[in-house]
Design a protein around this motif. Structure first.
Motif, PDB file in Angstrom:
ATOM      1  N   THR A 252       0.801  -1.222   0.000  1.00  0.00           N
ATOM      2  CA  THR A 252       0.000   0.000   0.000  1.00  0.00           C
ATOM      3  C   THR A 252       0.842   1.283   0.000  1.00  0.00           C
ATOM      4  O   THR A 252       0.295   2.381   0.167  1.00  0.00           O
ATOM      5  N   LYS A 253       2.146   1.166  -0.194  1.00  0.00           N
ATOM      6  CA  LYS A 253       2.928   2.393  -0.389  1.00  0.00           C
ATOM      7  C   LYS A 253       2.646   2.979  -1.782  1.00  0.00           C
ATOM      8  O   LYS A 253       2.899   4.158  -2.038  1.00  0.00           O
ATOM      9  N   PHE A 254       2.123   2.140  -2.681  1.00  0.00           N
ATOM     10  CA  PHE A 254       1.730   2.613  -4.006  1.00  0.00           C
ATOM     11  C   PHE A 254       0.297   3.121  -3.935  1.00  0.00           C
ATOM     12  O   PHE A 254      -0.580   2.471  -3.353  1.00  0.00           O
ATOM     13  N   ILE A 255       0.037   4.286  -4.542  1.00  0.00           N
ATOM     14  CA  ILE A 255      -1.278   4.921  -4.440  1.00  0.00           C
ATOM     15  C   ILE A 255      -2.386   4.027  -4.997  1.00  0.00           C
ATOM     16  O   ILE A 255      -3.474   3.948  -4.433  1.00  0.00           O
ATOM     17  N   ARG A 256      -2.110   3.312  -6.096  1.00  0.00           N
ATOM     18  CA  ARG A 256      -3.140   2.445  -6.674  1.00  0.00           C
ATOM     19  C   ARG A 256      -3.534   1.345  -5.684  1.00  0.00           C
ATOM     20  O   ARG A 256      -4.731   1.044  -5.514  1.00  0.00           O
TER      21      ARG A 256
END
Length: 441
Positions: A187-191
């Motif tokens: 969840t460090k990636f915005i998607r």
């Protein structure tokens, strides 16, 4: 699912039976399902797999998996290994952007080399909803709200109508194996944050949220058509073309009901971004003439009554020679050259694209070049010399027009500022025996 995919391909006019399709195959559920579906539907397919070398051993295992799948289905497979992190660092891209650029560039290379018709990706409805939110958070226009298109030039997306869980269920029912990318849960990636944290909360409020968004996208698509029609009509009133330059009429722009949107869509086509558009429009009445804005491929200047756009070109210091024997040249601009006797019947046409000179005063070869610092000439009908820079100011040429202007030179003398004015020293007189005629175009 097979019937739904076939129906969607036909209804959206994605491709036909005779077309050859390159499938972007990652090895994940969606792309594996797309491969099996198009294979079952007897479409002509080829596969392409990118190894981005971002997940150590797992990347290599994914590549091995797709190779086995291609062998099993007896479908041609292309694979390529990328040093994605190095490419991202050297070009100041995010990892996601770097991977996107690398894969789509490579897919297009394959498509052209192998004479394929389309590139199919396995984007689905959940991807489209996530992209909608990403665009909304970043700030977007109508195109961002519409989100991913089912067909974008040579890119097609046959699963864009389907929900993720429907694709997974189809794979399970048909005992289709696929690989799972663990980074999809990071969840460090915005998607991923939207996928695993934000959208589930929205679905608690509206369990039919995906179906609602599917209907919304149809509405957004209709909005886009209305919007594009408005912008097209506005652009036709605002834009004019002259001498390889694009002119935007400022007063006409300001009269539009949606001037900022009109300007944004016009300038986007030339690589200018939304921040530049807002800055230009905000200061359009107060910014000084000659103010320059730059995109990757174009420059824009504010002139008195217009915004003027010009394609970036290298500084042209090339000089072109014209020998007396030449009757016609085509580069860097078309000129026709002729010499005629000065008889009583000779008629001078007063047109700005034709110049007449005393042929016996002119020295060949003539030189065709752009302006240089310190240039001057003796304007026709006037006494004394005038700096070229002053003349350009007098006739109110903008920066781009000055750059585009060509001079016809004899020895060190400017004969003709082409399309504008000739030199008085070379004019036809009663003593002229032969007339040099040069016509532009």
């Amino acid at each position: 699912m097979e019937k739904q995919v076939a129906k969607y391909i036909n209804s959206q006019n994605l491709f036909s039976r005779k077309d050859k399709i390159l499938i972007a195959l990652s090895g994940g559920c969606d792309s594996v399902a797309l491969t099996h579906l198009l294979e079952k539907l007897n479409y002509k397919i080829t596969l392409a797999h990118c190894n981005f070398n971002l997940r150590a051993h797992e990347s290599d295992t994914d590549e091995l998996f797709v190779k086995k799948l291609a062998e099993k289905l007896k479908i041609q497979l292309f694979t390529k290994s990328f040093e994605t992190k190095e490419f991202a660092d050297s070009n100041n891209f995010s990892i996601e952007e770097a991977a996107r650029i690398l894969r789509y560039n490579w897919f297009e290379e394959i498509r052209l080399k192998e004479s394929l018709d389309y590139i199919a990706t396995a984007h689905h409805l959940d991807d489209k909803i996530e992209t909608f939110f990403i665009n909304l958070i970043a700030g977007t226009g109508i195109k961002g709200i519409r989100s991913i298109k089912e067909k974008n030039n040579k890119i097609v997306r046959p699963l864009l109508f389907a929900k993720k869980n429907e694709i997974e269920l189809w794979c399970k029912k048909n005992s289709i194996e696929y690989r799972t990318d663990k980074s999809n849960y990071d969840t460090k990636f915005i998607r991923n944050k939207l996928r695993h944290k934000v959208i589930p909360i929205i679905k608690e409020i509206n369990p039919s949220f995906s179906d609602t968004m599917l209907k919304n996208f149809d509405i957004f698509s209709e909005f886009e058509k209305i919007y594009n029609n408005y912008v097209h009509n506005a652009a036709n009133k605002i834009i004019s073309y002259r001498n390889n330059l694009i002119f935007l009429n400022i007063e006409q722009l300001k009269r539009e009901d949606a001037p900022i949107s009109s300007l944004f869509e016009i300038l986007t086509a030339y690589g200018f971004n939304s921040a530049q558009t807002i800055n230009i429009f905000k200061h359009i009445d107060t910014m000084q003439s000659g103010k320059i804005f730059i995109s990757e491929s174009y420059r824009l200047i504010k002139d008195r009554a217009h915004l003027i756009i010009k394609k970036n070109t290298k500084n042209n210091n090339t000089e072109y020679q014209i020998n007396s024997v030449k009757k016609h040249i085509s580069s860097p601009l078309p000129l026709k050259i002729d010499i005629q006797p000065n008889t009583p019947q000779f008629n001078i046409l007063k047109e700005k694209n034709i110049a007449y000179f005393d042929a016996d005063k002119v020295k060949f070869p003539l030189i065709l070049r752009n302006k240089k610092k310190g240039d001057y000439f003796y304007p026709f009908g006037m006494k004394g010399k005038k700096p070229l820079s002053d003349y350009f100011t007098d006739i109110k040429l903008n920066i781009f027009e000055k750059e585009e202007c060509y001079l016809l030179v004899s020895g060190k003398d400017i004969l003709w500022i082409i399309g504008y004015r000739t030199d008085d020293r070379y004019k036809i007189t009663e003593k002229t025996k032969r007339v040099l005629i040069i016509k532009q175009g």
